[in-house]
Design a protein around this motif. Structure first.
Motif, PDB file in Angstrom:
ATOM      1  N   ARG A   9       5.227   1.105  -2.805  1.00 23.40           N
ATOM      2  CA  ARG A   9       4.304   0.396  -3.825  1.00 23.40           C
ATOM      3  C   ARG A   9       3.169  -0.314  -3.266  1.00 23.40           C
ATOM      4  O   ARG A   9       2.215  -0.511  -3.757  1.00 23.40           O
ATOM      5  CB  ARG A   9       5.294  -0.514  -4.838  1.00 23.40           C
ATOM      6  CG  ARG A   9       4.718  -0.886  -5.957  1.00 23.40           C
ATOM      7  CD  ARG A   9       5.772  -1.521  -6.909  1.00 23.40           C
ATOM      8  NE  ARG A   9       5.187  -2.059  -8.209  1.00 23.40           N
ATOM      9  CZ  ARG A   9       4.853  -3.033  -8.285  1.00 23.40           C
ATOM     10  NH1 ARG A   9       4.888  -4.056  -7.266  1.00 23.40           N
ATOM     11  NH2 ARG A   9       4.270  -3.472  -9.430  1.00 23.40           N
ATOM     12  N   GLY A  10       3.535  -1.295  -2.109  1.00 25.37           N
ATOM     13  CA  GLY A  10       2.624  -2.018  -1.676  1.00 25.37           C
ATOM     14  C   GLY A  10       1.657  -1.354  -0.661  1.00 25.37           C
ATOM     15  O   GLY A  10       0.620  -2.040  -0.124  1.00 25.37           O
ATOM     16  N   ALA A  11       1.779  -0.067  -0.352  1.00 19.19           N
ATOM     17  CA  ALA A  11       0.799   0.501   0.704  1.00 19.19           C
ATOM     18  C   ALA A  11       0.904  -0.281   1.946  1.00 19.19           C
ATOM     19  O   ALA A  11      -0.123  -0.845   2.649  1.00 19.19           O
ATOM     20  CB  ALA A  11      -0.755   0.855   0.157  1.00 19.19           C
ATOM     21  N   SER A  12       1.745  -0.846   2.259  1.00 22.27           N
ATOM     22  CA  SER A  12       2.024  -1.923   3.268  1.00 22.27           C
ATOM     23  C   SER A  12       1.197  -1.620   4.690  1.00 22.27           C
ATOM     24  O   SER A  12       0.416  -2.567   5.180  1.00 22.27           O
ATOM     25  CB  SER A  12       3.410  -2.045   3.897  1.00 22.27           C
ATOM     26  OG  SER A  12       4.070  -2.548   2.667  1.00 22.27           O
ATOM     27  N   ALA A  13       1.197  -0.545   5.230  1.00 18.22           N
ATOM     28  CA  ALA A  13       0.460  -0.148   6.413  1.00 18.22           C
ATOM     29  C   ALA A  13      -1.034  -0.392   6.378  1.00 18.22           C
ATOM     30  O   ALA A  13      -1.801  -0.951   6.974  1.00 18.22           O
ATOM     31  CB  ALA A  13       0.767   1.049   7.121  1.00 18.22           C
ATOM     32  N   LEU A  14      -1.435   0.152   5.237  1.00 18.54           N
ATOM     33  CA  LEU A  14      -2.964   0.135   5.066  1.00 18.54           C
ATOM     34  C   LEU A  14      -3.277  -1.198   4.609  1.00 18.54           C
ATOM     35  O   LEU A  14      -4.500  -1.481   4.734  1.00 18.54           O
ATOM     36  CB  LEU A  14      -3.380   1.360   3.827  1.00 18.54           C
ATOM     37  CG  LEU A  14      -4.832   1.343   3.382  1.00 18.54           C
ATOM     38  CD1 LEU A  14      -5.577   1.786   4.397  1.00 18.54           C
ATOM     39  CD2 LEU A  14      -4.807   2.388   2.118  1.00 18.54           C
ATOM     40  N   THR A  15      -2.568  -2.020   3.935  1.00 15.28           N
ATOM     41  CA  THR A  15      -2.895  -3.298   3.563  1.00 15.28           C
ATOM     42  C   THR A  15      -3.078  -4.378   4.671  1.00 15.28           C
ATOM     43  O   THR A  15      -4.134  -5.044   4.933  1.00 15.28           O
ATOM     44  CB  THR A  15      -1.749  -4.027   2.782  1.00 15.28           C
ATOM     45  OG1 THR A  15      -1.588  -3.143   1.613  1.00 15.28           O
ATOM     46  CG2 THR A  15      -2.122  -5.293   2.444  1.00 15.28           C
ATOM     47  N   ILE A  16      -2.197  -3.815   5.790  1.00 21.30           N
ATOM     48  CA  ILE A  16      -2.621  -4.515   7.162  1.00 21.30           C
ATOM     49  C   ILE A  16      -3.722  -4.220   7.672  1.00 21.30           C
ATOM     50  O   ILE A  16      -4.707  -5.235   8.266  1.00 21.30           O
ATOM     51  CB  ILE A  16      -1.432  -4.387   8.196  1.00 21.30           C
ATOM     52  CG1 ILE A  16       0.002  -4.721   7.528  1.00 21.30           C
ATOM     53  CG2 ILE A  16      -1.867  -4.819   9.503  1.00 21.30           C
ATOM     54  CD1 ILE A  16       1.114  -4.264   8.480  1.00 21.30           C
TER      55      ILE A  16
ATOM     56  N   GLU B  14       4.865 -10.883   2.286  1.00 15.72           N
ATOM     57  CA  GLU B  14       4.813 -10.461   0.622  1.00 15.72           C
ATOM     58  C   GLU B  14       5.961  -9.623   0.459  1.00 15.72           C
ATOM     59  O   GLU B  14       6.270  -9.558  -0.665  1.00 15.72           O
ATOM     60  CB  GLU B  14       3.363  -9.999   0.678  1.00 15.72           C
ATOM     61  CG  GLU B  14       2.206 -10.993   0.671  1.00 15.72           C
ATOM     62  CD  GLU B  14       0.900 -10.605   0.613  1.00 15.72           C
ATOM     63  OE1 GLU B  14       0.768  -9.386   0.815  1.00 15.72           O
ATOM     64  OE2 GLU B  14      -0.149 -11.320   0.521  1.00 15.72           O
ATOM     65  N   LEU B  15       6.135  -8.627   1.374  1.00 18.09           N
ATOM     66  CA  LEU B  15       7.346  -7.521   1.224  1.00 18.09           C
ATOM     67  C   LEU B  15       8.617  -8.261   0.645  1.00 18.09           C
ATOM     68  O   LEU B  15       8.994  -7.845  -0.031  1.00 18.09           O
ATOM     69  CB  LEU B  15       7.373  -6.606   2.330  1.00 18.09           C
ATOM     70  CG  LEU B  15       8.123  -5.572   2.284  1.00 18.09           C
ATOM     71  CD1 LEU B  15       7.311  -4.228   1.682  1.00 18.09           C
ATOM     72  CD2 LEU B  15       8.461  -5.016   3.778  1.00 18.09           C
ATOM     73  N   PHE B  16       8.920  -9.324   1.612  1.00 16.70           N
ATOM     74  CA  PHE B  16      10.127  -9.966   1.359  1.00 16.70           C
ATOM     75  C   PHE B  16      10.157 -10.809   0.010  1.00 16.70           C
ATOM     76  O   PHE B  16      11.264 -10.795  -0.846  1.00 16.70           O
ATOM     77  CB  PHE B  16      10.456 -11.042   2.512  1.00 16.70           C
ATOM     78  CG  PHE B  16      11.669 -11.718   2.438  1.00 16.70           C
ATOM     79  CD1 PHE B  16      12.948 -11.035   2.637  1.00 16.70           C
ATOM     80  CD2 PHE B  16      11.721 -13.132   1.822  1.00 16.70           C
ATOM     81  CE1 PHE B  16      14.150 -11.992   2.457  1.00 16.70           C
ATOM     82  CE2 PHE B  16      12.826 -13.648   1.778  1.00 16.70           C
ATOM     83  CZ  PHE B  16      13.975 -13.069   2.155  1.00 16.70           C
ATOM     84  N   ALA B  17       8.854 -11.287  -0.476  1.00 18.45           N
ATOM     85  CA  ALA B  17       9.036 -12.223  -1.755  1.00 18.45           C
ATOM     86  C   ALA B  17       9.174 -10.989  -2.851  1.00 18.45           C
ATOM     87  O   ALA B  17       9.451 -11.606  -4.003  1.00 18.45           O
ATOM     88  CB  ALA B  17       7.511 -12.726  -1.751  1.00 18.45           C
TER      89      ALA B  17
END
Length: 409
Positions: free
Chosen positions: A331-338, A359-362
């Motif tokens: 949902r957060g597209a985590s790798a691309l967000t970095i 933010e993932l943890f939050a």
């Protein structure tokens, strides 16, 4: 006037200016002194390899020294295998595949040989590869082709090797993602090994699967012969949800990220997670630096373009027991967000990775990432009890850690 800081030795002030977000449009190149011009040029990248072996479900209190040493030894060997490729002048992609394939062959990790079971009692594997630019040894690869992902593999012995082979075959595979029997058949045509599904059976993972469903752990499946059973005892990480991954920087300045997993314990059959989803569980790219001051400053320091490679591990998607809207890797597209924080907010790889993992943890997600930039800077943030992780640089000394309070050693 701005670049006069350099010729007068005021590099600290200039670096602060170059890192600011409010910069003039351009500084004429003719303002550079002859000495400054001579310092232009790209520095050779220092080969670096970073790996992870999963995150989130291990406990120091619930583990033994013997268990911990097995994982540490496996992580170090994975680093050595990948490092040998880089040291011999090999590509980042090949180094990552070598490191990941070692973990795929090791029952300790949730990938290939050590993969978890789904609710149907089957192993379904996922993998991805991505590069900041095509490998120098394969000029036939279009610049726009930077990655390939595989899902729902049931017979491929080493998904990472299959993903590399298919990525390097753009004529045969003109797609970014493949799954199931088509991916396996094409991989076999390219020389990759297919195995019977019993190859992936390990007793520890089977017992976790049955226990998680509230079913008796015995007897073992009747179709599993005693010769096929690998029993290493209880895993350090119980009911895994993580992956394994590697990110490498080679001497040509290319970054590669390879990620491989068996998915989440007792996932539904057919589930596809973040590992084969571009921008979520993995990413790699390079980009030109915008703004003349910032660009010239990087050139003076021999840096040129910025680049990053990322591989994540942890909760890829929603757990049915969760409440509220989770922002996990998907949902957060985590790798691309970095990568975007680095590119558009001009953050360091360490700050960008740490912010996204926080933010993932939050939002209720647990896990971590490994990230490596084009200058060899490493980030390995996590927001949980532990993440198998390690790094090896030009000195050839593998350094690893498991728990969140461990130091790399």
């Amino acid at each position: 006037m701005l670049l006069s800081y350099i010729t007068k030795g005021h590099t600290d002030q200039f670096e602060k200016l170059a890192d600011s977000t409010d910069l003039p449009e351009c500084v004429p190149a003719h303002n550079l002194s002859q000495q400054s011009r001579a310092s232009y040029g790209r520095k050779k990248a220092s080969p670096t390899l970073v790996i992870h072996g999963g995150a989130g479900t291990m406990s120091k209190a619930g583990s033994t020294p013997e268990q911990r040493e097995k994982y540490r030894a496996a992580l170090k060997e994975s680093l050595r295998v990948g490092h040998s490729v880089l040291q011999s002048g090999g590509e980042a992609l090949d180094a990552c595949v070598a490191a990941v394939a070692y973990m795929e062959d090791c029952p300790l990790f949730n990938c290939a040989k050590g993969a978890v079971f789904n609710t149907a009692g089957k192993n379904e594997l996922e993998c991805s590869v991505m590069l900041s630019k095509p490998p120098a040894t394969h000029p036939e690869i279009p610049a726009s082709r930077r990655g390939l992902a595989l899902a729902l593999l049931r017979h491929v012995q080493n998904p990472s090797k299959a993903a590399r082979a298919l990525y390097l075959s753009p004529t045969m595979v003109p797609h970014a993602t493949l799954s199931d029997s088509t991916a396996e058949e094409l991989a076999e045509r390219l020389g990759e090994v297919l195995v019977d599904t019993t190859y992936f059976f390990t007793e520890a993972r089977w017992r976790e699967h049955r226990r998680g469903l509230g079913l008796p752990e015995e007897p073992l499946p009747p179709h599993i012969s005693s010769d096929a059973i690998y029993s290493e005892g209880p895993s350090l990480d119980q009911m895994p949800t993580g992956t394994v991954g590697a990110v490498a920087l080679d001497r040509n300045g290319c970054l590669a990220a390879v990620t491989s997993t068996g998915g989440k314990t007792n996932k539904l059959a057919g589930r596809i997670g973040d590992t084969p989803t571009f921008g979520c569980g993995f990413w790699a790219e390079e980009w030109p630096v915008e703004g003349c001051v910032r660009r010239i400053w990087r050139q003076l320091r021999g840096k040129g373009k910025r680049a990053v490679g990322i591989s994540g591990t942890g909760d890829g998607d929603l757990d049915v027991t969760s409440v509220g809207p989770p922002q996990y890797f998907l949902r957060g597209a985590s790798a691309l967000t970095i990568a975007h924080r680095m590119r558009f907010k001009h953050e360091s790889v360490g700050k960008a990775a740490a912010t996204v993992v926080k933010e993932l943890f939050a939002e209720g997600g647990i896990g971590g990432v490994i990230a490596l930039d084009g200058q060899g800077e490493v980030a390995m943030p996590l927001n949980c009890s532990g993440m198998y992780r390690g790094v090896i640089k030009a000195d050839g000394q593998p350094k690893v850690a498991i728990f969140n309070d461990d130091k790399l050693e």
